[in-house]
Design an enzyme around this catalytic site. Structure first.
Site, PDB file in Angstrom:
ATOM      1  N   HIS A 133       0.851  -1.200   0.000  1.00 33.13           N
ATOM      2  CA  HIS A 133       0.000   0.000   0.000  1.00 33.13           C
ATOM      3  C   HIS A 133       0.879   1.239   0.000  1.00 33.13           C
ATOM      4  O   HIS A 133       1.851   1.319   0.761  1.00 33.13           O
ATOM      5  CB  HIS A 133      -0.902   0.027   1.228  1.00 33.13           C
ATOM      6  CG  HIS A 133      -1.698   1.297   1.317  1.00 33.13           C
ATOM      7  ND1 HIS A 133      -2.885   1.475   0.640  1.00 33.13           N
ATOM      8  CD2 HIS A 133      -1.457   2.467   1.965  1.00 33.13           C
ATOM      9  CE1 HIS A 133      -3.340   2.688   0.870  1.00 33.13           C
ATOM     10  NE2 HIS A 133      -2.495   3.316   1.673  1.00 33.13           N
ATOM     11  N   ARG A 174     -14.291  13.070   7.603  1.00 32.69           N
ATOM     12  CA  ARG A 174     -13.001  13.739   7.827  1.00 32.69           C
ATOM     13  C   ARG A 174     -12.740  14.772   6.742  1.00 32.69           C
ATOM     14  O   ARG A 174     -12.229  15.859   7.020  1.00 32.69           O
ATOM     15  CB  ARG A 174     -11.872  12.699   7.852  1.00 32.69           C
ATOM     16  CG  ARG A 174     -11.821  11.909   9.161  1.00 32.69           C
ATOM     17  CD  ARG A 174     -10.901  10.695   9.041  1.00 32.69           C
ATOM     18  NE  ARG A 174      -9.565  11.077   8.681  1.00 32.69           N
ATOM     19  CZ  ARG A 174      -8.714  10.297   8.005  1.00 32.69           C
ATOM     20  NH1 ARG A 174      -9.085   9.086   7.631  1.00 32.69           N
ATOM     21  NH2 ARG A 174      -7.508  10.725   7.721  1.00 32.69           N
TER      22      ARG A 174
END
Lengths: 448, 448
Positions: free
Chosen positions: A82, A168
């Site tokens: 990732h 967020r």
């Protein structure tokens, strides 16, 4: 339990219990808590921080908020890589097939373009027919057949992250190492991995420009991964300029394919070298080599031998992609317009604001401004020079591709202010700045 | 302007501009901003604080978020008193008619029971027929006729506060001196006042138990009031025990009426004395006396002469209340059940957790748990002893009133743990701890 009490406790600087964190995450995932309570809690977390205990509880609660892929689901060791997001970062298209060719399963769930950074799914979807929206059984089936599958998040995988991430974004609570760690690791751990290699970007093109912030994030992610039973390593790598030469969608696939087919280009050596390192760690964590170094050697061989190319070809085919464009990549690129960005004066490329380069790519049409916007498969930037290259006035530094000519003005302005041509020699830094493992992670945990 | 940028700026500790604060307040009042953005901003304000400039901008933006009452609307000087909330605090029923009798206008917009504290409107509504829900023209008309009117907030007065207050309650952002100051002062300044007297409670029965926190809040409110053109003074007063003897609804009205009718009771001397001081400051700020001290003397005379009683009587009549119960208060109290809370052993009442006493009053039925709950007009506590009183084992300390006998168990438990009978002499503190004016306010502004 009342959400207002949990918010107050965090606001006042106390450590939350596992049950309190689970209560908030479940309430977010089920949308049973009102948005203002989730938001106030996120801001209190942003400002007051979290202990490693709390972070682990948050990650686990998010990981198990929906469906998860069990360990051993693939009948072989499962590994993934990732990246925290960069410009021109197409390592996934190299490391997934390399690891698959090494006999590992790579269940890679990936994302879309965000802000100035590109999206793995958007790039893959530039291959006609390639589907990134699979069900979990289809995902498993592709991996069974080809070793690797790269697809988008399903509705049922880590639903808490979808809710929290959107919130967020609206509440200025994105740039928190704790919240970034929980978001990434909950999704990666839900893949049921044996090993995870993290590429944590640092420098002008990364979300965390300061190296200390990148080291801290890497430290948190490694500790959370290891505490959850997944062998985890993080490479903190430089993002001062795009990786390789291409930044866009199809042109990034084409660049990866060129490397998979064994074509050599000194200006994509950074991409090749980093991909082999990342894949080497995947091979090592997946138990296919005794050391990371021998994993790296194996990764190099699998790339050179064409084994990785065959894995990639099989994966594209299994996900419905037209393999003709992989076999004959140069015929496929059909941008509506192209224009060179040229050097105003002679000198050496000494500095680049890589985020601005990323915004130029986005403005050319390769990224998106709103979540539901389509991207242009053929737009992007292709570099003819990299940091340290000598250029003469009038030389093309890069070529811009877009749907039409009227798209070039803003990217051109961005590139002009992003790229610095100087007369000092360029001092290159190693691409891999630091390797963070469970052995050294704790020392970077408290960096600011 | 984007809300997320304003939230980020506050989160990062920067001072917001007037325009940014107005943008957030307007968005809250119009409900055009999503609740999560308001909540994240409130939590950032809670944790990062506000400068006096920001606080003034916040208060003014809230004040002008709806209808306001202009200065000079009443043809005479307008003054008001506001308390930060206590137990057994019925000074409003004394100071409003005293100031009205002094020739001032008292446009008092008041609230309901909240948590352990009583509500002025709930108490007045125990008078049959008394209406606290008036329109602004009706409000003005009552003041024209009687000098004073006490009513509830209208839909159009300070709508931003209604939205923000409800949100603060759900997001653990209530106990912030800045947010409390803006909430109180926006509403009071919207009344179009010439003078405002604040009764800032401190001690076990107040919302801010620490004296430093009360001093800081008083300092902020005085500075914001004066900066907005209203002469403002704050008395920081002790709330270690209920004021007077009664805590409930009707029984508080009856106690105030007894003082208005000139009845003397040594156990309600604290209430009389504080009311006369507060009213004295109202008279002085309203320009009806040359000093606060001579205002206090005038207040005492207006109370003793029956002039204040006549003003109160007229106000009750003008707001639709049945004046028979004012004229014959002892006949009216009809609680469903009563029970004495007695001393377990002999000694001196040395300490009281006054918030617990307030919760006992609430549990007897005089307060409410949910916003839409009715209150019992006749429930409450009536004290036969106060701090410093000597009691013998078996003596009643107070009498509990409720709808039925089954309501006594929990209040009794609360009282048992709240009231301390010791054998040390009690050291009384002055009820008025400090007087904060614009001359000394700045020195208390930075207390924590």
């Amino acid at each position: 339990m009342h959400a207002v009490d949990v918010i107050r406790k965090k606001r006042d600087g106390f450590e939350l219990s596992v049950a309190e964190i689970e209560f908030m995450v479940r309430g977010a995932a089920a949308e049973s808590l009102p948005p203002e309570q989730i938001a106030a809690w996120l801001m209190a977390v942003w400002l007051c921080g979290m202990s490693l205990h709390e972070l682990r509880a948050l990650t686990q609660a998010m990981r198990f908020s929906g469906e998860v892929i069990g360990p051993f689901s693939f009948g072989k060791k499962a590994v993934d890589k990732h990246s925290t997001g960069g410009v021109g970062d197409k390592t996934s298209f190299l490391v997934a097939p390399i690891a698959a060719a090494a006999g590992l399963a790579v269940p890679m769930i990936s994302g879309r373009a965000l802000g100035h950074t590109g999206g793995t799914l958007d790039k893959l979807e530039s291959i006609p027919g390639y589907s990134t929206q699979l069900s979990l059984p289809e995902f498993r089936s592709v991996i069974d057949r080809t070793g690797a599958c790269i697809m988008g998040q399903t509705q049922n995988l880590v639903p808490a992250d979808r809710v929290l991430y959107a919130m967020r974004d609206r509440t200025a609570t994105v740039e928190s190492a704790n919240l970034i760690c929980a978001s990434v690791m909950s999704k990666k751990l839900a893949e049921g991995l044996d090993g995870l290699v993290l590429d944590v970007k640092t420098g002008s093109g990364s979300f965390l420009r300061e190296e200390a912030a990148s080291l801290r994030l890497a430290s948190l992610m490694v500790q959370i991964g290891e505490a959850s039973g997944t062998r985890t390593i993080a490479l903190v790598t430089g993002m001062e300029q795009p990786l390789g030469r291409a930044a866009g969608n199809w042109i990034e696939i084409a660049e990866a394919v060129a490397l998979l087919r064994g074509e050599f280009d000194p200006l994509t050596e950074d991409l090749r070298s980093l991909s082999v390192s990342l894949a080497g760690w995947m091979i090592y964590l997946g138990g296919k080599s005794d050391t990371a170094e021998s994993g790296r050697e194996m990764a190099g061989h699998l790339l050179e031998s064409g084994a990785a190319y065959r894995s990639f070809h099989a994966m594209v085919h299994a996900q419905g992609g037209n393999v003709d464009v992989i076999e004959n990549p140069s015929d496929f690129h059909k941008p509506g317009a192209r224009k060179d960005f040229v050097a105003r004066h002679s000198g050496i490329l000494t500095d680049m604001d890589c985020a601005k380069v990323g915004w130029a790519v986005q403005r050319l049409g390769a990224g998106r401004e709103r979540e539901d916007e389509p991207v242009d498969a053929h737009a992007g930037l292709y570099f003819h020079a990299k940091l340290g290259s000598e250029v003469k006035a009038g030389d093309p530094i890069c070529t811009m591709f877009a749907e039409s000519k009227d798209k070039f003005a803003e990217p051109q302005r961005l590139l002009l202010s992003a790229i610095c041509i100087g007369n000092q020699p360029y001092q290159p830094q190693p691409l891999i700045r630091k390797i963070i493992s469970i052995d050294n992670a704790a020392q970077f945990q408290h960096l600011k």
